[in-house]
Design an enzyme around this catalytic site. Structure first.
Site, PDB file in Angstrom:
ATOM      1  N   HIS A  96      37.021  44.909  40.042  1.00 17.92           N
ATOM      2  CA  HIS A  96      37.763  46.064  40.480  1.00 17.92           C
ATOM      3  C   HIS A  96      38.466  46.932  38.997  1.00 17.92           C
ATOM      4  O   HIS A  96      39.107  47.719  39.284  1.00 17.92           O
ATOM      5  CB  HIS A  96      39.138  45.541  40.999  1.00 17.92           C
ATOM      6  CG  HIS A  96      38.808  44.799  42.224  1.00 17.92           C
ATOM      7  ND1 HIS A  96      39.853  43.916  42.805  1.00 17.92           N
ATOM      8  CD2 HIS A  96      37.752  44.614  42.816  1.00 17.92           C
ATOM      9  CE1 HIS A  96      39.165  43.478  43.930  1.00 17.92           C
ATOM     10  NE2 HIS A  96      38.082  43.767  44.219  1.00 17.92           N
TER      11      HIS A  96
ATOM     12  N   ASP B  52      37.502  40.432  40.963  1.00 20.55           N
ATOM     13  CA  ASP B  52      38.748  41.197  40.890  1.00 20.55           C
ATOM     14  C   ASP B  52      38.672  42.022  39.561  1.00 20.55           C
ATOM     15  O   ASP B  52      37.604  42.481  39.053  1.00 20.55           O
ATOM     16  CB  ASP B  52      39.858  40.256  41.085  1.00 20.55           C
ATOM     17  CG  ASP B  52      41.053  40.688  41.800  1.00 20.55           C
ATOM     18  OD1 ASP B  52      41.514  41.810  41.260  1.00 20.55           O
ATOM     19  OD2 ASP B  52      41.361  40.110  42.706  1.00 20.55           O
TER      20      ASP B  52
END
Ligand SMILES: *[C@@H]1O[C@H](CO)[C@@H](O)[C@H](O)[C@H]1NC(C)=O
Ligand SMILES: *[C@@H]1O[C@H](CO)[C@@H](O)[C@H](O)[C@H]1NC(C)=O
Ligand SMILES: *[C@@H]1O[C@H](CO)[C@@H](O)[C@H](O)[C@H]1NC(C)=O
Length: 406
Positions: free
Chosen positions: A243, A220
């Site tokens: 991310h 993430d």
């Protein structure tokens, strides 16, 4: 009148003794007879006992977990303590695979209300999260059961997180809340691309945090910056997979505080879905601000959307789209950002139609698109950035409102 030797000597001996006494404040080794920790067994009680002693010590103290693998079901180490504590993890602490065995619902290891903590030793906090990622439905179910954060720092001040590793957390690796003056240096986060919700370092309501020489690979956000973060410096951080570095998401809850003074410099992102971004929810319950945010000297290697302001951030359609975000974004710069991207929209500045972004600067942007979905481009709405040394396709080539991406 000169001092006589017989007067000076006792003074000298006293100083010598005092300084060695200080340097020798004995290490509290969890495997010593006193604490009784053994490799490959659970050392939760041993470590809790060592913490209690360290915390009560009026001289600075050091807890040592030597090399080897130790099981640890989890705890929150609480302060306030009487003096600084170094927590030296040389070996590996392993969390139970089954989250239901941990004493707390949302935390594996917590540090609460501690001043002057140093976490060092080159060891690893292994959350053993692979099983939990499979059961995680938090991408579609807002009421999903929370999972365990590897390291939760609450009210931590004047502290250093050095050469340790957080591995395979069940949830975020590190979460800082209400912390002040904390430095990460030589820290590592390691989890696979597929691990869900495993943000590397999340910061909220904290001031004076520095993150440097840190490597974060996870599933993430590399670093996520929540509301109330002020004076954050991130330098020489390597991200990927994951991310990317994100301010936000902001503007979802009523009690949010402003974000300001964010400097992200000299970082490299490799194979991340986004590069550097600011994301806010539409239909925010309250006005807020995000200002004085600077991204400089960033290298992108195969990054999805390298430069992104997304004020229509609305994953899983959980918001009233079409109602503008009430987070005012101002004084933001993107300078010297270079490298390659895998999505043709290399620069996207989608600001709020209700509160357009102000004082946004783009300079020295040099990105190459490596895919085959048409030419590289940029999309801007509700913003008039100052543009210096940016090739035409990257300089707000399109100014129509663009659909938001998750
Ligand atoms: C963070 O870095 C700044 C300078 O870049 C320095 O003045 C400050 O003392 C550092 N803070 C911590 C907690 O290391
Ligand atoms: C940057 O961080 C790496 C570790 O990730 C370290 O080896 C290197 O010395 C750092 N460079 C600078 C200039 O601090
Ligand atoms: C933005 O920058 C300008 C000039 O540099 C300054 O006057 C203003 O106070 C800043 N605004 C915010 C919200 O930081």
């Amino acid at each position: 009148m000169g001092l006589k030797l017989k007067n000076v000597l006792p003074m000298f001996v006293f100083l010598l003794l005092a300084s060695t006494a200080k340097a020798q404040s004995a290490a509290l080794d969890v495997t010593s007879e006193k604490y009784g920790g053994k490799p490959d067994s659970d050392i939760t009680q041993a470590l809790e006992k060592a913490w209690t002693d360290a915390c009560a010590s009026t001289a600075p103290s050091k807890i040592v977990v030597p090399k080897g693998t130790f099981k640890f079901v989890g705890t929150t180490f609480k302060g306030p303590c009487k003096a600084a504590i170094e927590f030296q993890l040389q070996g590996t602490l392993q969390a139970p695979v089954d989250g239901s065995q941990l004493p707390k619902d949302d935390t594996w290891i917590g540090f609460d209300n501690v001043d002057g903590l140093t976490l060092s030793g080159g060891g690893t906090f292994d959350g053993q999260g692979a099983q939990s990622w499979k059961n995680n439905d938090c991408n579609k179910n807002r009421q999903c059961k929370s999972k365990h954060i590897n390291l939760r720092f609450h009210l931590l001040t004047n502290s250093k997180i050095l050469d340790v590793t957080s591995k395979d957390s069940k949830n975020f690796h590190v979460n800082l809340l209400k912390c002040e003056k904390v430095e990460f240096n030589g820290f590592t986060v390691s989890a696979p691309k597929e691990s869900m919700n495993t943000d590397g370092i999340h910061i909220g309501r904290s001031t004076g945090i520095n993150i440097t020489a840190t490597t974060i690979g996870t599933g993430d956000d590399c670093i996520s910056i929540g509301d109330g973060t002020k004076d954050l410096t991130v330098t020489n951080v390597t991200c990927g997979p994951g991310h990317g570095i994100a301010i936000g998401s902001l503007g979802r809850y009523p009690e949010e505080e402003p974000v300001s003074g964010i400097n992200i410099k000299k970082c490299t992102l490799t194979d991340t879905t986004n590069g550097v971004r600011i994301k806010t929810w539409p239909a925010s319950p309250k006005d807020s601000t995000a200002s004085d945010i600077h991204f400089e000297d960033i290298t992108m290697v195969n990054v999805g959307n390298p430069i992104l302001i997304d004020q229509e951030y609305c994953p899983w359609n959980e918001c009233k789209k079409g109602v503008p975000s009430k987070v005012k974004i101002s004084n933001v710069s993107f300078k010297n950002i270079k490298g390659t991207c895998t999505d043709p929209v290399a620069v996207k500045l989608a600001c709020s139609p209700g509160l357009p972004c102000e004082n946004v600067e783009l300079s020295d942007i040099d990105l190459k698109y490596t895919g085959d979905k048409g030419p590289i481009t940029s999309v801007c709405s509700n913003v008039k950035p100052t543009i210096t040394r940016v090739a035409q396709p990257l300089a707000c080539a399109t100014s129509a409102a663009a659909p938001a991406s998750a």
